[in-house]
Design a protein around this motif. Structure first.
Motif, short mmCIF file in Angstrom:
data_model
loop_
_atom_site.label_atom_id
_atom_site.label_comp_id
_atom_site.label_asym_id
_atom_site.label_seq_id
_atom_site.Cartn_x
_atom_site.Cartn_y
_atom_site.Cartn_z
N LYS A 277 -29.21 1.11 12.19
CA LYS A 277 -29.73 -0.13 12.76
C LYS A 277 -29.41 -0.22 14.26
CE LYS A 277 -29.75 -5.14 12.09
NZ LYS A 277 -29.27 -6.28 11.24
N MET A 278 -28.23 0.22 14.62
CA MET A 278 -27.82 0.25 16.03
C MET A 278 -28.78 1.13 16.83
SD MET A 278 -25.31 -0.10 18.47
CE MET A 278 -24.39 0.85 19.69
N ARG A 279 -29.06 2.34 16.35
CA ARG A 279 -29.94 3.25 17.08
C ARG A 279 -31.35 2.70 17.19
NH1 ARG A 279 -26.99 6.85 13.70
NH2 ARG A 279 -28.77 7.08 12.27
N ARG A 280 -31.83 2.06 16.13
CA ARG A 280 -33.17 1.50 16.15
C ARG A 280 -33.26 0.34 17.15
NH1 ARG A 280 -37.24 2.40 12.68
NH2 ARG A 280 -35.88 3.40 11.14
N THR A 281 -32.25 -0.50 17.17
CA THR A 281 -32.24 -1.63 18.11
C THR A 281 -32.20 -1.14 19.54
OG1 THR A 281 -31.12 -3.07 16.51
CG2 THR A 281 -30.96 -3.68 18.84
N PHE A 282 -31.35 -0.16 19.82
CA PHE A 282 -31.27 0.38 21.18
C PHE A 282 -32.61 0.98 21.59
CE2 PHE A 282 -26.93 0.91 23.19
CZ PHE A 282 -26.37 -0.15 22.50
N TYR A 283 -33.23 1.72 20.69
CA TYR A 283 -34.53 2.33 21.00
C TYR A 283 -35.54 1.24 21.38
CZ TYR A 283 -38.71 5.21 20.59
OH TYR A 283 -39.89 5.86 20.85
N ARG A 284 -35.65 0.23 20.54
CA ARG A 284 -36.66 -0.81 20.77
C ARG A 284 -36.42 -1.53 22.09
NH1 ARG A 284 -36.90 -3.57 14.69
NH2 ARG A 284 -37.99 -1.83 13.68
N SER A 285 -35.16 -1.83 22.38
CA SER A 285 -34.86 -2.53 23.62
C SER A 285 -35.13 -1.66 24.84
CB SER A 285 -33.39 -2.98 23.62
OG SER A 285 -33.07 -3.67 24.81
N LEU A 286 -34.67 -0.42 24.82
CA LEU A 286 -34.83 0.47 25.96
C LEU A 286 -36.27 0.91 26.14
CD1 LEU A 286 -31.60 2.59 25.38
CD2 LEU A 286 -31.96 0.84 27.14
N LYS A 287 -37.02 0.98 25.08
CA LYS A 287 -38.43 1.38 25.17
C LYS A 287 -39.26 0.32 25.88
CE LYS A 287 -41.79 4.25 23.87
NZ LYS A 287 -41.89 5.64 24.36
N ARG A 288 -38.79 -0.93 25.84
CA ARG A 288 -39.52 -2.02 26.48
C ARG A 288 -39.47 -1.94 27.99
NH1 ARG A 288 -37.26 -7.28 23.09
NH2 ARG A 288 -38.23 -6.80 21.08
N LYS A 289 -38.50 -1.21 28.52
CA LYS A 289 -38.29 -1.17 29.97
C LYS A 289 -39.47 -0.53 30.71
CE LYS A 289 -34.23 0.03 31.41
NZ LYS A 289 -32.96 0.77 31.60
#
Length: 289
Positions: A277-289
């Motif tokens: 879940k941590m990796r998925r959340t980081f991906y989604r947040s960083l992908k938005r940049k």
């Protein structure tokens, strides 16, 4: 007759669900940890509570879940016979604000960031809402010291606050710090990886080696714990950014446990937030940049 039977079943189902919700807290005990002569940390179920006692009365930071209010009040009565005058919320999530209504009904003044009030208004009665709000920072004189309150943009949510007792040298971080655990970053409530990291950096600027830190979740912490947490966040961020640049998909990153292995081995995924879940959340947040 069918309609009557339906409502009868519905009634007993609601009663059962209510009893189950209450029952999950029956075995919870409230642990009191003394920090200084007038500040304490209370641990139960949900977010850790901060307490200041003194001649001005009792100030409480976060209120956990509503069914725990009687136990929390009993714990506070062991510390002070004065009334709870003020409640500060670090953000809007129910494990930190669930007892607002109960303490509001006892006459406590509730304070929080503007966005906390906006989000609580969607689901809470008037008495549970902050009556004093701020947009950037706030200074409260309480029990012989200044309590400095700072808003952190888009960290765990869009309404996070850090609260620092200047004389006691105690910092309450709310959920911008999960001690030795992966954090929950609520992307749907304005949270972000970059904002979260900036929140930790801001907190570190306030403290020294002797500061006692009340995290949103986890054990009482110190500066070293806080720095270790920051290193974990920055390490995972850098690794996932590299994976994004390689063109990896969210599912590929989420399933790649080598990204977080160092911290998985330290049991950071022990609790509410798993490493996946941590990796998925980081991906989604960083992908938005």
């Amino acid at each position: 007759m069918k309609l009557i039977k339906f409502f009868t079943v519905l009634f007993f189902l609601l009663i059962s669900l209510t009893n189950c919700a209450q029952g999950r807290f029956d075995k919870v005990t409230i642990e009191t940890i003394k920090l200084t002569k007038n500040t304490y940390m209370l641990v139960g179920a949900g977010g850790n509570i901060g307490v200041s006692i003194g001649e001005d009365g009792v100030l409480v930071i976060d209120t956990q879940f509503a069914p725990l209010t009687p136990k929390i009040l009993e714990a506070i009565k062991e510390l002070s016979d004065k009334p709870i005058k003020t409640v500060m919320n670090t953000h809007h999530h129910g494990d930190h604000t669930g007892g607002n209504e109960n303490l509001g009904n006892l006459g406590a003044t509730i304070m929080a960031h503007d966005n906390v009030k906006k989000r609580l208004k969607e689901k809470s009665p008037e008495v549970a809402l902050p009556v004093i709000t701020f947009s950037d920072k706030l200074s409260v004189q309480v029990n012989g010291e200044d309590l400095l309150v700072f808003h952190i943009d888009n960290a765990h949510t869009d309404g996070d606050a850090l609260l620092y007792f200047t004389e006691s040298n105690v910092l309450h971080t709310g959920d911008t710090f999960f001690n030795r655990r992966y954090p929950y970053i609520d992307l749907n409530s304005g949270g972000s990886v970059d904002g979260y990291i900036n929140a930790v950096k801001a907190g570190l600027m306030l403290i020294d080696d002797n500061t006692k830190i009340i995290p949103g979740h986890g054990n009482l912490a110190n500066k070293s714990d806080y720095e270790t947490f920051l290193k974990m966040l920055e390490t995972v961020k850098a690794t996932i950014l590299a994976e994004i640049k390689k063109g990896k998909t969210e599912d590929e990153v989420a399933s790649n446990d080598t990204i977080t292995k160092e911290y998985d081995d330290m049991d950071y995924g022990c609790c509410f937030v798993s490493s996946e879940k941590m990796r998925r959340t980081f991906y989604r947040s960083l992908k938005r940049k």
